[in-house]
Write a protein that holds these residues in place. Structure first.
Motif, mmCIF file in Angstrom:
data_model
loop_
_atom_site.group_PDB
_atom_site.id
_atom_site.type_symbol
_atom_site.label_atom_id
_atom_site.label_comp_id
_atom_site.label_asym_id
_atom_site.label_seq_id
_atom_site.Cartn_x
_atom_site.Cartn_y
_atom_site.Cartn_z
ATOM 1 N N ARG A 177 -1.238 -14.215 2.642
ATOM 2 C CA ARG A 177 -2.171 -13.646 1.923
ATOM 3 C C ARG A 177 -2.188 -13.568 0.553
ATOM 4 N N PRO A 178 -3.363 -13.463 -0.403
ATOM 5 C CA PRO A 178 -3.388 -13.184 -1.652
ATOM 6 C C PRO A 178 -2.792 -11.848 -1.988
ATOM 7 N N ASP A 179 -2.269 -11.713 -2.973
ATOM 8 C CA ASP A 179 -1.699 -10.479 -3.378
ATOM 9 C C ASP A 179 -2.401 -9.311 -3.123
ATOM 10 N N LEU A 180 -3.863 -9.389 -3.362
ATOM 11 C CA LEU A 180 -4.695 -8.290 -3.317
ATOM 12 C C LEU A 180 -4.812 -7.817 -1.813
ATOM 13 N N LEU A 181 -4.464 -8.571 -0.979
ATOM 14 C CA LEU A 181 -4.532 -8.284 0.514
ATOM 15 C C LEU A 181 -3.384 -7.908 1.065
ATOM 16 N N THR A 182 -3.088 -6.451 1.511
ATOM 17 C CA THR A 182 -1.872 -6.217 1.970
ATOM 18 C C THR A 182 -2.036 -5.106 3.260
ATOM 19 N N ASP A 183 -1.047 -4.951 3.710
ATOM 20 C CA ASP A 183 -1.023 -3.763 4.955
ATOM 21 C C ASP A 183 -0.448 -2.557 4.451
ATOM 22 N N ALA A 184 -1.312 -1.393 4.878
ATOM 23 C CA ALA A 184 -0.874 -0.161 4.160
ATOM 24 C C ALA A 184 0.691 0.141 4.527
ATOM 25 N N SER A 185 1.167 -0.216 5.403
ATOM 26 C CA SER A 185 2.600 0.095 5.712
ATOM 27 C C SER A 185 3.588 -0.913 4.987
ATOM 28 N N THR A 186 3.086 -1.932 4.356
ATOM 29 C CA THR A 186 4.067 -2.830 3.589
ATOM 30 C C THR A 186 3.549 -3.076 2.334
ATOM 31 N N SER A 187 2.528 -2.472 1.627
ATOM 32 C CA SER A 187 1.943 -2.814 0.656
ATOM 33 C C SER A 187 2.818 -2.543 -0.584
ATOM 34 N N GLY A 188 3.783 -1.682 -0.548
ATOM 35 C CA GLY A 188 4.711 -1.527 -1.819
ATOM 36 C C GLY A 188 5.570 -2.460 -1.844
ATOM 37 N N SER A 189 5.745 -3.444 -0.739
ATOM 38 C CA SER A 189 6.448 -4.763 -0.984
ATOM 39 C C SER A 189 5.811 -5.856 -0.850
ATOM 40 N N ASN A 190 4.366 -6.000 -0.989
ATOM 41 C CA ASN A 190 3.346 -7.081 -1.067
ATOM 42 C C ASN A 190 3.494 -7.809 0.174
ATOM 43 N N ASP A 191 3.900 -7.039 1.315
ATOM 44 C CA ASP A 191 3.816 -7.659 2.631
ATOM 45 C C ASP A 191 4.920 -8.723 2.737
ATOM 46 N N PHE A 192 6.058 -8.489 1.986
ATOM 47 C CA PHE A 192 7.188 -9.309 1.952
ATOM 48 C C PHE A 192 6.795 -10.793 1.892
#
Length: 108
Positions: free
Chosen positions: A6-21
């Motif tokens: 996904r685009p960098d702007l879309l992340t999950d709360a639990s992995t947002s610090g790592s940009n969803d890896f």
């Protein structure tokens, strides 16, 4: 395979610090390319992550995937996110786009 790039702007709360890896997952996937002859991929976004898709296609090409096709973009904001990579010639491709869409799908 769902790439979930996904685009960098879309992340999950639990992995947002790592940009969803996203970068890590892409690199791991690229390392496994030699295990396949044909790849059918979904969620290979172009919006705000085009460089990831370009790196994937470039890495695949250097490993013998000389043929590829991506879905057309009929929307104004989002591509269809589908990508086929193949070591064998792709002699034809076609797609079906649904006319009835809801929510964010209307952008694709």
């Amino acid at each position: 395979y769902n790439m979930f790039l996904r685009p960098d702007l879309l992340t999950d709360a639990s992995t947002s610090g790592s940009n969803d890896f996203k970068e890590e997952r892409l690199q791991l996937f690229i390392q496994r390319l030699d295990d396949y002859d044909v790849l059918l991929l979904q969620e290979t976004w172009m919006v705000n992550s085009a460089t990831r898709k370009e790196r994937l296609v470039s890495a695949a090409r250097s490993r013998g995937f000389r043929f590829w096709v991506r879905a057309a973009c009929h929307g104004d904001a989002i591509t269809a996110m589908l990508l086929i990579l193949s070591r064998h010639p792709l002699t034809a491709s076609d797609e079906h786009s649904y006319s009835a869409r809801v929510g964010l799908e209307v952008l694709a």
